[in-house]
Design an enzyme around this catalytic site. Structure first.
Site, short mmCIF file in Angstrom:
data_model
loop_
_atom_site.label_atom_id
_atom_site.label_comp_id
_atom_site.label_asym_id
_atom_site.label_seq_id
_atom_site.Cartn_x
_atom_site.Cartn_y
_atom_site.Cartn_z
N HIS A 10 22.47 -8.99 -18.81
CA HIS A 10 22.34 -9.29 -17.29
C HIS A 10 22.55 -7.98 -16.43
O HIS A 10 23.60 -7.35 -16.76
CB HIS A 10 23.42 -10.45 -16.84
CG HIS A 10 23.03 -11.79 -17.52
ND1 HIS A 10 23.52 -13.05 -16.78
CD2 HIS A 10 22.30 -12.08 -18.74
CE1 HIS A 10 23.08 -14.15 -17.58
NE2 HIS A 10 22.37 -13.56 -18.61
N TYR A 63 29.23 -17.28 -9.48
CA TYR A 63 30.66 -17.43 -9.26
C TYR A 63 30.42 -18.11 -7.76
O TYR A 63 30.05 -17.40 -6.91
CB TYR A 63 31.70 -16.40 -9.22
CG TYR A 63 31.60 -15.62 -10.52
CD1 TYR A 63 32.50 -15.83 -11.15
CD2 TYR A 63 30.67 -14.62 -11.10
CE1 TYR A 63 32.92 -15.41 -12.46
CE2 TYR A 63 31.02 -14.05 -12.47
CZ TYR A 63 32.08 -14.49 -13.03
OH TYR A 63 32.29 -13.97 -14.29
N PRO A 109 40.54 -16.49 -16.68
CA PRO A 109 39.15 -16.35 -17.20
C PRO A 109 38.11 -15.76 -16.10
O PRO A 109 37.18 -15.27 -16.32
CB PRO A 109 38.84 -17.43 -17.81
CG PRO A 109 39.53 -18.79 -17.32
CD PRO A 109 40.72 -17.84 -16.98
N LYS A 128 37.61 -11.07 -18.56
CA LYS A 128 38.06 -10.08 -19.19
C LYS A 128 38.82 -10.06 -20.47
O LYS A 128 39.26 -9.12 -20.85
CB LYS A 128 39.02 -9.48 -18.08
CG LYS A 128 38.32 -8.90 -16.84
CD LYS A 128 37.24 -7.49 -17.46
CE LYS A 128 36.59 -7.03 -16.28
NZ LYS A 128 35.70 -6.23 -16.64
N TYR A 132 33.69 -4.87 -12.81
CA TYR A 132 33.21 -6.11 -13.49
C TYR A 132 32.53 -5.73 -14.85
O TYR A 132 32.71 -6.35 -15.91
CB TYR A 132 32.27 -6.96 -12.76
CG TYR A 132 31.91 -7.95 -13.13
CD1 TYR A 132 32.42 -9.20 -13.16
CD2 TYR A 132 30.41 -8.22 -13.97
CE1 TYR A 132 31.93 -10.54 -13.55
CE2 TYR A 132 30.11 -9.35 -14.67
CZ TYR A 132 30.91 -10.45 -14.26
OH TYR A 132 30.39 -11.65 -14.80
P1 FAD Z 1 43.11 -15.01 -29.84
O1 FAD Z 1 41.68 -15.07 -29.70
O2 FAD Z 1 43.86 -16.15 -29.43
O3 FAD Z 1 43.42 -14.97 -31.51
C1 FAD Z 1 44.60 -14.99 -32.15
C2 FAD Z 1 44.43 -15.58 -33.43
O4 FAD Z 1 46.13 -15.62 -34.10
C3 FAD Z 1 44.15 -16.88 -33.41
O5 FAD Z 1 42.92 -16.98 -34.50
C4 FAD Z 1 45.26 -17.86 -33.92
O6 FAD Z 1 44.96 -19.01 -34.52
C5 FAD Z 1 46.10 -16.73 -34.79
N1 FAD Z 1 47.56 -17.26 -34.71
C6 FAD Z 1 48.46 -17.60 -33.60
N2 FAD Z 1 49.59 -17.76 -34.07
C7 FAD Z 1 49.65 -17.35 -35.41
C8 FAD Z 1 50.55 -17.34 -36.56
N3 FAD Z 1 51.82 -17.60 -36.26
N4 FAD Z 1 50.22 -16.94 -37.61
C9 FAD Z 1 48.65 -16.71 -38.04
N5 FAD Z 1 47.85 -16.57 -37.17
C10 FAD Z 1 48.25 -16.95 -35.90
N6 FAD Z 1 38.60 -15.28 -21.74
C11 FAD Z 1 37.62 -14.78 -20.79
O7 FAD Z 1 37.30 -13.71 -20.48
N7 FAD Z 1 36.37 -15.77 -20.50
C12 FAD Z 1 36.80 -17.06 -20.74
O8 FAD Z 1 35.91 -17.86 -20.39
C13 FAD Z 1 37.77 -17.32 -21.53
N8 FAD Z 1 37.81 -18.68 -21.97
C14 FAD Z 1 38.74 -19.25 -22.81
C15 FAD Z 1 39.12 -20.62 -23.06
C16 FAD Z 1 40.46 -20.82 -23.95
C17 FAD Z 1 40.47 -22.28 -24.47
C18 FAD Z 1 41.12 -19.66 -24.21
C19 FAD Z 1 42.57 -20.06 -25.10
C20 FAD Z 1 41.01 -18.42 -23.71
C21 FAD Z 1 40.08 -18.09 -23.12
N9 FAD Z 1 39.81 -16.80 -22.77
C22 FAD Z 1 38.59 -16.38 -21.79
C23 FAD Z 1 40.44 -15.73 -23.27
C24 FAD Z 1 39.82 -15.03 -24.56
O9 FAD Z 1 39.21 -15.96 -25.34
C25 FAD Z 1 40.81 -14.24 -25.19
O10 FAD Z 1 41.65 -13.26 -24.14
C26 FAD Z 1 40.69 -13.61 -26.49
O11 FAD Z 1 40.53 -14.53 -27.52
C27 FAD Z 1 42.03 -12.77 -26.98
O12 FAD Z 1 41.57 -12.38 -28.45
P2 FAD Z 1 42.91 -12.26 -29.36
O13 FAD Z 1 42.31 -11.86 -30.74
O14 FAD Z 1 43.77 -11.28 -28.62
O15 FAD Z 1 43.62 -13.67 -29.48
C1 DHB Z 2 31.82 -17.08 -18.87
C2 DHB Z 2 33.36 -17.13 -18.90
C3 DHB Z 2 33.94 -16.48 -17.70
O1 DHB Z 2 35.48 -16.69 -17.48
C4 DHB Z 2 33.15 -15.60 -17.04
O2 DHB Z 2 33.81 -15.05 -15.90
C5 DHB Z 2 31.72 -15.63 -17.15
C6 DHB Z 2 31.17 -16.05 -18.12
C7 DHB Z 2 31.31 -17.75 -19.89
O3 DHB Z 2 31.91 -18.46 -20.59
O4 DHB Z 2 30.04 -17.68 -20.16
#
Ligand code: FAD
Ligand code: DHB
Length: 397
Positions: A77, A206, A298, A302, A390
């Site tokens: 995009h 947005y 979200p 980021k 962004y």
């Molecule tokens: P995570 O993806 O949370 O991974 C952590 C992992 O550790 C998980 O698989 C978990 O099962 C594991 N874990 C936890 N505790 C333990 C334990 N005690 N022992 C072993 N394993 C463990 N960000 C955006 O930018 N846009 C979005 O639209 C967006 N939507 C989201 C929707 C949801 C429901 C959530 C929760 C987050 C969203 N985020 C979004 C944020 C983004 O997904 C996270 O910032 C990203 O996943 C971070 O990655 P991570 O690897 O740090 O953590």
């Molecule tokens: C999506 C999620 C976001 O938080 C965003 O800022 C843009 C796109 C998505 O899930 O596609």
């Protein structure tokens, strides 16, 4: 004592984007790691989360040899719309920054990283229980866990990475007397849906409206991802499709007559919103990465990218530690990573507070939000700053 003793160079807790990408980057440098994860592979690959890797994240995936499908199936995009006052205002990312973003869901990134790790005979212990960390300030920290077959393990490592998300166990291993947590909880959440419908617009929208925020995103030409602002305690199961479409249409309505193309909703859920950061991100030989150390609302997509930035910094520092016996960049990890953490915290807060209706909002707040949006869309300098943040700077900076 656990029944079985194992050893690795880097013990990683969590197979999210942070843990998996780090494990893969370390493998490319010839450094061994083991990931201990509490969920199943199926559950991880089916969880719907973020959708927009920045160009720096895409470039990192491609350079690490895990970007083939992303390049084939991701949609590039070149801009997005800020919609307010019933009109759309395009932010031309490519004209303003020379860069772009890619729409490719987080769970597809995870599928690619898990497949690569397993193809390289990397060890991921899925469905581990009773995961705990020990001796994080000693030369050899340990992870204890119970494998799915019931056998208890003691995994000794040189470095321990807490990539276990916002509800993990690692952050608590930094004593509260040494750690400061910074919090903001928002009085609203996002109601997210996936639906079978054609694209309503070729780029993300947005939208800010008197009835609340909406984000119109996509997953493929036939599957769309949309969100609208809701009560954080909302029960998604009580919302009918008709009610959801009515709210989404209201939040994007305007004098240009724009309407969303509707279709069957096949997934819905509520996402809470919070800003969180902890300092420091290191204690002894424990290093926190991704949501374990910080999370952002979200708006602006980021979270995944910030997690990727942490591990690019860490991968470089860990390589120096093992191959050059140099821990300079491990020691400066917190300071280096926090620069981007706070830049992104500010951006995600700004996007969130500018686009959402606040429960106690008065007319002053509304006017201020609209003035902010006017500035960002009418001043080339302000648009450029927004676009720069962004699309994101290259990772590791
Ligand atoms: P995570 O993806 O949370 O991974 C952590 C992992 O550790 C998980 O698989 C978990 O099962 C594991 N874990 C936890 N505790 C333990 C334990 N005690 N022992 C072993 N394993 C463990 N960000 C955006 O930018 N846009 C979005 O639209 C967006 N939507 C989201 C929707 C949801 C429901 C959530 C929760 C987050 C969203 N985020 C979004 C944020 C983004 O997904 C996270 O910032 C990203 O996943 C971070 O990655 P991570 O690897 O740090 O953590
Ligand atoms: C999506 C999620 C976001 O938080 C965003 O800022 C843009 C796109 C998505 O899930 O596609």
């Amino acid at each position: 004592m656990p029944a079985q003793s194992d050893r690795t160079q880097v013990g990683i807790i969590g197979a999210g984007p942070a843990g998996l990408l780090l494990s893969h980057l370390l493998h490319l440098q010839g450094i061994d790691s083991v990931i201990v994860e509490r969920r199943s592979r199926d559950a991880i690959e089916a969880t719907i989360r973020a959708g927009v890797p920045e160009q720096g994240t895409v470039d990192t995936m491609i350079a690490a040899g895990v970007g083939d499908r992303l390049q084939r199936e991701g949609a590039i995009h070149h801009g997005f719309d800020l919609r307010f006052g019933g009109q759309s205002h395009r932010i031309d990312l490519t004209a303003l920054t020379g860069r772009s973003i890619t729409v490719y869901p987080q769970h597809e990134v995870l599928k690619d990283l898990i497949a690569a790790r397993l193809a390289d005979e990397g060890q991921i212990i899925f469905e581990a229980t009773d995961v705990s960390v020990h001796d994080v300030t000693a030369d050899q920290p340990h992870i204890h866990y119970t494998a799915p077959d019931g056998i208890t393990h003691d995994l000794a490592c040189d470095l321990l990475i807490g990539a276990d998300g916002s509800h993990g166990v690692c952050r608590a291993a930094i004593p509260e007397t040494l750690r400061k947590d910074y919090f903001r909880i928002y009085p609203f959440g996002w109601f997210g849906i996936l639906c079978e419908a054609p694209l309503s617009h070729h780029e993300l929208i947005y939208a800010r409206s008197p009835t609340g925020f909406a984000l119109i995103s996509t997953r493929s030409p036939g599957v769309q991802r949309m969100y609208f602002q809701c009560d954080p305690a909302e029960d998604a199961t009580t919302w009918s499709d008709d009610r959801i479409w009515e709210r989404l249409q209201a939040n994007v309505a305007g004098e240009d007559g724009f309407r969303l193309k509707e279709g069957k909703i096949f997934q819905k859920g509520v996402i809470p919103m919070r800003s969180f950061a902890c300092e420091p991100m290191q204690h002894g030989r424990l290093f926190l990465a991704g949501d374990a150390a910080h999370s952002v609302p979200p708006t602006g997509a980021k979270g995944l990218n910030l997690a990727a930035n942490d591990v690019v910094i860490l991968a470089r520092a860990i390589e120096e530690f093992f191959h050059h016996n140099d821990n300079t960049h491990l020691e400066t990890y917190t300071a280096t990573a926090l620069k981007r953490v706070w830049r992104v915290q500010h951006f995600s807060w700004l996007m969130t507070s500018m686009m959402h209706n606040l429960p106690d909002e008065n007319e002053f707040d509304t006017k201020r939000q609209l003035a902010e949006l006017e500035l960002l869309t009418s001043s080339p300098t302000a648009s450029q700053t927004l676009a720069e943040i962004y699309v994101g700077a290259p990772l590791g900076t």
